[in-house]
Design a protein around this motif. Structure first.
Motif, PDB file in Angstrom:
ATOM      1  N   ASP A   1      90.185  70.326  13.771  1.00  0.00           N
ATOM      2  CA  ASP A   1      89.701  69.091  14.396  1.00  0.00           C
ATOM      3  C   ASP A   1      90.694  68.609  15.450  1.00  0.00           C
ATOM      4  O   ASP A   1      90.307  68.192  16.546  1.00  0.00           O
ATOM      5  CB  ASP A   1      89.495  68.002  13.338  1.00  0.00           C
ATOM      6  N   LYS A   2      91.963  68.683  15.106  1.00  0.00           N
ATOM      7  CA  LYS A   2      93.005  68.246  16.030  1.00  0.00           C
ATOM      8  C   LYS A   2      93.022  69.124  17.276  1.00  0.00           C
ATOM      9  O   LYS A   2      93.088  68.630  18.410  1.00  0.00           O
ATOM     10  CB  LYS A   2      94.362  68.305  15.324  1.00  0.00           C
ATOM     11  N   ARG A   3      92.946  70.440  17.061  1.00  0.00           N
ATOM     12  CA  ARG A   3      92.951  71.368  18.191  1.00  0.00           C
ATOM     13  C   ARG A   3      91.719  71.186  19.070  1.00  0.00           C
ATOM     14  O   ARG A   3      91.800  71.281  20.296  1.00  0.00           O
ATOM     15  CB  ARG A   3      93.012  72.811  17.685  1.00  0.00           C
ATOM     16  N   GLU A   4      90.563  70.923  18.446  1.00  0.00           N
ATOM     17  CA  GLU A   4      89.349  70.741  19.227  1.00  0.00           C
ATOM     18  C   GLU A   4      89.448  69.509  20.126  1.00  0.00           C
ATOM     19  O   GLU A   4      88.960  69.506  21.259  1.00  0.00           O
ATOM     20  CB  GLU A   4      88.135  70.647  18.305  1.00  0.00           C
ATOM     21  N   LYS A   5      90.086  68.463  19.629  1.00  0.00           N
ATOM     22  CA  LYS A   5      90.284  67.279  20.461  1.00  0.00           C
ATOM     23  C   LYS A   5      91.233  67.583  21.611  1.00  0.00           C
ATOM     24  O   LYS A   5      91.062  67.094  22.731  1.00  0.00           O
ATOM     25  CB  LYS A   5      90.820  66.133  19.604  1.00  0.00           C
ATOM     26  N   GLU A   6      92.248  68.412  21.336  1.00  0.00           N
ATOM     27  CA  GLU A   6      93.168  68.815  22.404  1.00  0.00           C
ATOM     28  C   GLU A   6      92.420  69.631  23.461  1.00  0.00           C
ATOM     29  O   GLU A   6      92.675  69.497  24.659  1.00  0.00           O
ATOM     30  CB  GLU A   6      94.319  69.629  21.826  1.00  0.00           C
ATOM     31  N   ILE A   7      91.496  70.495  23.002  1.00  0.00           N
ATOM     32  CA  ILE A   7      90.712  71.298  23.935  1.00  0.00           C
ATOM     33  C   ILE A   7      89.926  70.383  24.872  1.00  0.00           C
ATOM     34  O   ILE A   7      89.883  70.598  26.081  1.00  0.00           O
ATOM     35  CB  ILE A   7      89.752  72.236  23.177  1.00  0.00           C
ATOM     36  N   GLU A   8      89.294  69.360  24.311  1.00  0.00           N
ATOM     37  CA  GLU A   8      88.520  68.436  25.137  1.00  0.00           C
ATOM     38  C   GLU A   8      89.400  67.770  26.190  1.00  0.00           C
ATOM     39  O   GLU A   8      89.003  67.620  27.347  1.00  0.00           O
ATOM     40  CB  GLU A   8      87.851  67.385  24.254  1.00  0.00           C
TER      41      GLU A   8
ATOM     42  N   ASN B   1      81.209  56.959  22.227  1.00  0.00           N
ATOM     43  CA  ASN B   1      81.538  57.655  23.467  1.00  0.00           C
ATOM     44  C   ASN B   1      82.931  57.279  23.927  1.00  0.00           C
ATOM     45  O   ASN B   1      83.347  56.131  23.839  1.00  0.00           O
ATOM     46  CB  ASN B   1      80.546  57.292  24.573  1.00  0.00           C
ATOM     47  N   ARG B   2      83.630  58.286  24.435  1.00  0.00           N
ATOM     48  CA  ARG B   2      84.924  58.000  25.045  1.00  0.00           C
ATOM     49  C   ARG B   2      84.697  57.612  26.494  1.00  0.00           C
ATOM     50  O   ARG B   2      83.859  58.173  27.185  1.00  0.00           O
ATOM     51  CB  ARG B   2      85.823  59.242  24.981  1.00  0.00           C
ATOM     52  N   LYS B   3      85.477  56.674  26.961  1.00  0.00           N
ATOM     53  CA  LYS B   3      85.296  56.202  28.336  1.00  0.00           C
ATOM     54  C   LYS B   3      85.555  57.330  29.320  1.00  0.00           C
ATOM     55  O   LYS B   3      86.367  58.220  29.079  1.00  0.00           O
ATOM     56  CB  LYS B   3      86.234  55.019  28.624  1.00  0.00           C
ATOM     57  N   LYS B   4      84.828  57.280  30.419  1.00  0.00           N
ATOM     58  CA  LYS B   4      84.950  58.210  31.537  1.00  0.00           C
ATOM     59  C   LYS B   4      84.451  59.614  31.226  1.00  0.00           C
ATOM     60  O   LYS B   4      84.600  60.512  32.024  1.00  0.00           O
ATOM     61  CB  LYS B   4      86.406  58.299  32.043  1.00  0.00           C
ATOM     62  N   SER B   5      83.886  59.835  30.073  1.00  0.00           N
ATOM     63  CA  SER B   5      83.384  61.175  29.779  1.00  0.00           C
ATOM     64  C   SER B   5      82.132  61.079  28.932  1.00  0.00           C
ATOM     65  O   SER B   5      82.203  60.868  27.738  1.00  0.00           O
ATOM     66  CB  SER B   5      84.439  62.007  29.053  1.00  0.00           C
ATOM     67  N   ALA B   6      80.992  61.234  29.572  1.00  0.00           N
ATOM     68  CA  ALA B   6      79.731  61.088  28.855  1.00  0.00           C
ATOM     69  C   ALA B   6      79.530  62.160  27.805  1.00  0.00           C
ATOM     70  O   ALA B   6      78.788  61.980  26.866  1.00  0.00           O
ATOM     71  CB  ALA B   6      78.564  61.119  29.850  1.00  0.00           C
ATOM     72  N   ALA B   7      80.205  63.306  27.978  1.00  0.00           N
ATOM     73  CA  ALA B   7      79.997  64.399  27.029  1.00  0.00           C
ATOM     74  C   ALA B   7      81.000  64.380  25.904  1.00  0.00           C
ATOM     75  O   ALA B   7      80.932  65.172  25.000  1.00  0.00           O
ATOM     76  CB  ALA B   7      80.097  65.738  27.765  1.00  0.00           C
ATOM     77  N   SER B   8      81.953  63.474  25.967  1.00  0.00           N
ATOM     78  CA  SER B   8      83.019  63.460  24.967  1.00  0.00           C
ATOM     79  C   SER B   8      82.749  62.367  23.945  1.00  0.00           C
ATOM     80  O   SER B   8      82.657  61.203  24.276  1.00  0.00           O
ATOM     81  CB  SER B   8      84.370  63.213  25.659  1.00  0.00           C
ATOM     82  N   VAL B   9      82.609  62.769  22.695  1.00  0.00           N
ATOM     83  CA  VAL B   9      82.259  61.831  21.638  1.00  0.00           C
ATOM     84  C   VAL B   9      83.348  61.820  20.577  1.00  0.00           C
ATOM     85  O   VAL B   9      83.787  62.872  20.114  1.00  0.00           O
ATOM     86  CB  VAL B   9      80.909  62.210  20.996  1.00  0.00           C
ATOM     87  N   ASN B  10      83.770  60.616  20.224  1.00  0.00           N
ATOM     88  CA  ASN B  10      84.788  60.480  19.190  1.00  0.00           C
ATOM     89  C   ASN B  10      84.102  60.374  17.835  1.00  0.00           C
ATOM     90  O   ASN B  10      83.234  59.535  17.630  1.00  0.00           O
ATOM     91  CB  ASN B  10      85.626  59.231  19.469  1.00  0.00           C
ATOM     92  N   LEU B  11      84.474  61.237  16.906  1.00  0.00           N
ATOM     93  CA  LEU B  11      83.883  61.265  15.574  1.00  0.00           C
ATOM     94  C   LEU B  11      84.857  60.714  14.548  1.00  0.00           C
ATOM     95  O   LEU B  11      86.037  61.051  14.564  1.00  0.00           O
ATOM     96  CB  LEU B  11      83.526  62.705  15.177  1.00  0.00           C
TER      97      LEU B  11
END
Length: 677
Positions: free
Chosen positions: A201-208, A584-594
């Protein structure tokens, strides 16, 4: 000298002196036996302009009895309390809350610095197992030298996070006679599935974070590149830098010379490396040629290979991709990497064909749910008729490989089974060429299950057979998973009907717009139920695809090649509360915080058990969220049902109504000024 006073960062008194005394046949400050390692560390250091943390104070390359090499990095800090900084999960704290390198910790603590540079070797070299050692030293009030040592293992297996090996007071574990026992202890390290999930999960957030940075950089600074160019440049760069152990060396940034020489331009060098990789991976010739043709048009383009200020645009973009993404695909992270890449790119650019909402990445936890609902195991043959970036197939492949590891004890038999899973038991169809390229890349990254990813129209150009050399063999599919383009006929149910009718047995699970089950696909549904059984209908959260689409979706689960009878029980599950909180994370419509707000993982597992075994598995869900009922096979529009609401009033309801009425009556009397009371 006080306890806190610094000692010059020279480990000779603690390191070489001790080694010499104990006749250790290695010298800590020797040159690397492999130039690539030293070069990798220098590149990693210079990437930050030489202002980041210092490079390791010592570096060696040791070999065990199996002739496996282990780079050993040692970082020294001359303060008492600067051995290591851990986070709340008791892991080396090298990442900020923004998923960026925590340079104060990396620079300030010995183990943190060593682990940081061990990750550099995972990124820039072929080494997959590195020993990271931190050491601190100081002189106490009596002038005696005191020291502490932290020894950690950094590898692809632990996703570069670093695991403590044991407690040591000196370097004797590195002695020739002790080293094999030390490596045995290293190999016995393991992480629990929960720990691995947290790291992933941590690595996936870093990837984003890295993907956003890369796309922003290319979008703002690299002009003249179409959306297809960007996709192909990323795909080509990743393939060229993967390498094949002992066969094809990974392409390095320094290999691109920005030369005018015919057949030796940067694009020519990249394409040669791609061809070498595909040949050694034994991809079918026709598939290999199609990939090369697609990439060539972009990578050999004159504008990309034109030299300006001593450098081509191709080299510049290549360098950005390797620096921002290379680490993540080289550590073997089993995630839908290109799916995330895909979503990020199209959040910036969109589709010129106005099909943005048709191309939506299925979240990895939903992909895993679909795979489990389709009852995928090591012997399953899985296909996907709208494969996109192949995220669903990646999830299926991981489930199949895990099942094989759980059930096959012979290493040789397991190896053969893994090869068969990747080469024979997965098939995906994708019609859009640029998306197809991402699907191929994703499967290569996840273990090269790309053999049967076909660039074909699943509705008109596919006959149910393997591709690339096996065109006469039927693919024996017994599991179907799908997230279809909703603009297709019947909201996408046309894909479901076609796939199920080409199967003889098994199960299918699809995620689709809910309207497909309540009127928008009636004719398709009626025809499907003439041959196949609907066994479950699962209502999903409306914000499941937050940032990309807000349509209500359902998962439908089928048993293949068994006609649906009017008395068949269908399990209706209200899964709108799946335990995840999305924002949703600001400035990124495709980035979602879970955020796991209410036992999300347990809820997903319970859904699988409810579909398989029924009401007896109710634990977390209430009876209002689970409902057994029938449907009319001749309707095709009654697939979305929910538990009926009890309308008959109870005695409690009656008493409450009377009480409410009396309260109102009293209030009216009190308002009446002429009332004698």
């Amino acid at each position: 000298m006080s306890k806190k006073q610094s000692v010059e960062p020279n480990i000779s008194e603690l390191g070489n002196g001790w080694l010499k005394k104990n006749k250790l046949p290695y010298k800590l400050e020797q040159e690397f036996l492999n130039e690539d390692i030293d070069k990798a560390l220098n590149d990693y250091y210079s990437k930050s302009g030489g202002v980041g943390p210092n490079r390791p104070d010592a570096k060696i390359l040791l070999q065990d009895k199996h002739n496996d090499y282990f780079p050993v990095l040692i970082e020294y800090k001359g303060y008492k309390d600067k051995l290591i900084k851990l986070n709340a999960d008791n892991q080396v704290d090298n990442t900020t809350v923004k998923n960026e390198p925590n340079f104060p910790n990396i620079k300030g603590f010995a183990v943190n610095g060593a682990v940081h540079y061990a990750n550099a070797l995972l990124h820039h070299t072929a080494y997959e197992n590195i020993i990271a050692i931190g050491m601190t030293g100081y002189k106490d009030e009596f002038g005696d030298l005191q020291h502490s040592i932290g020894v950690y293992f950094v590898s692809k297996e632990n996703l570069g996070i670093g695991q403590k090996i044991d407690d040591y007071t000196d370097f004797s574990f590195l002695k020739r006679e002790n080293f094999d026992d030390f490596i045995l202890k290293v190999k016995q390290l393991s992480l629990s599935q929960e720990e691995l999930n947290k790291i992933k999960d941590k690595r996936e957030k870093e990837i984003e974070t890295s993907l956003t940075k890369l796309n922003n950089d290319i979008y703002q600074n690299e002009k003249g590149l179409s959306e297809q160019d960007r996709v192909y440049l990323v795909a080509g760069t990743i393939i060229a830098t993967l390498g094949v152990a002992g066969e094809v060396s990974p392409l390095e940034k320094s290999d691109l010379k920005s030369s005018h020489e015919i057949n030796n331009r940067d694009g020519d060098i990249v394409m040669r490396k791609i061809e070498s990789f595909l040949i050694k991976k034994q991809l079918p010739i026709s598939k290999r040629d199609s990939i090369i043709r697609a990439l060539k048009n972009t990578i050999l383009a004159d504008n990309l290979n034109r030299i300006e200020n001593g450098e081509t645009q191709l080299k510049r973009v290549f360098t950005k991709i390797v620096d921002d993404l290379g680490y993540y695909y080289k550590i073997g992270l089993t995630t839908d990497f290109t799916g995330k890449l895909f979503n990020e790119m199209y959040s910036w650019l969109g589709f010129s064909q106005d099909k943005l909402n048709d191309v939506v990445l299925t979240p990895s936890y939903v992909a895993k749910l679909l795979v489990k609902l389709a009852r995928v195991n090591r012997n399953t043959y899985v296909w996907d008729f709208a494969t996109g970036s192949a995220g669903l197939l990646v999830s299926a492949m991981n489930e199949m490989l895990d099942d094989a590891k759980r059930n096959i004890q012979s290493p040789e038999e397991l190896l053969q089974k893994e090869l068969k899973i990747k080469s024979e038991q997965l098939l995906g169809l994708e019609i859009l060429p640029n998306v197809y390229m991402l699907a191929v890349l994703n499967m290569i990254l996840m273990g090269d299950g790309s053999s049967n990813i076909l660039n074909e129209d699943s509705l008109t150009g596919f006959d149910g057979k393997y591709g690339y050399g096996r065109e006469n063999d039927d693919f024996p599919a017994d599991a179907f998973i799908l997230n279809p383009p909703y603009s297709a006929a019947g909201n996408g149910m046309i894909f479901v009907e076609r796939a199920l009718n080409m199967m003889n047995k098994g199960y299918a699970s699809i995620i689709i717009q809910s309207s497909a089950g309540s009127g928008k696909a009636t004719e398709y549904n009626k025809r499907i139920l003439q041959k196949h059984t609907l066994i479950a209908s699962i209502k999903m959260p409306i914000d499941l695809f937050s940032g990309k689409s807000t349509v209500q979706t359902n998962i439908y689960v089928f048993r293949v090649n068994e006609r649906h009878e009017s008395d068949n029980i269908v399990k209706f599950i209200d899964f709108t509360n799946d335990g995840w909180k999305r924002s949703n994370r600001k400035k990124s419509a495709a980035s979602v915080n879970l955020q796991n707000e209410d036992r999300a993982e347990e809820r997903y597992q319970e859904v699988v058990e409810l579909v398989k075994f029924g009401k007896s598995k109710l634990k977390i869900f209430s009876e209002k969220e689970y409902y057994d009922s029938t449907i009319n096979p001749n309707n095709g529009n009654d697939w979305n049902q929910s538990a009926p609401i009890e309308t008959k009033p109870t005695e409690t309801d009656f008493k409450k109504t009377v009480a409410d009425y009396l309260a109102w009556e009293v209030s009216q009397l009190l308002k009446d000024e002429n009332n004698p009371f």
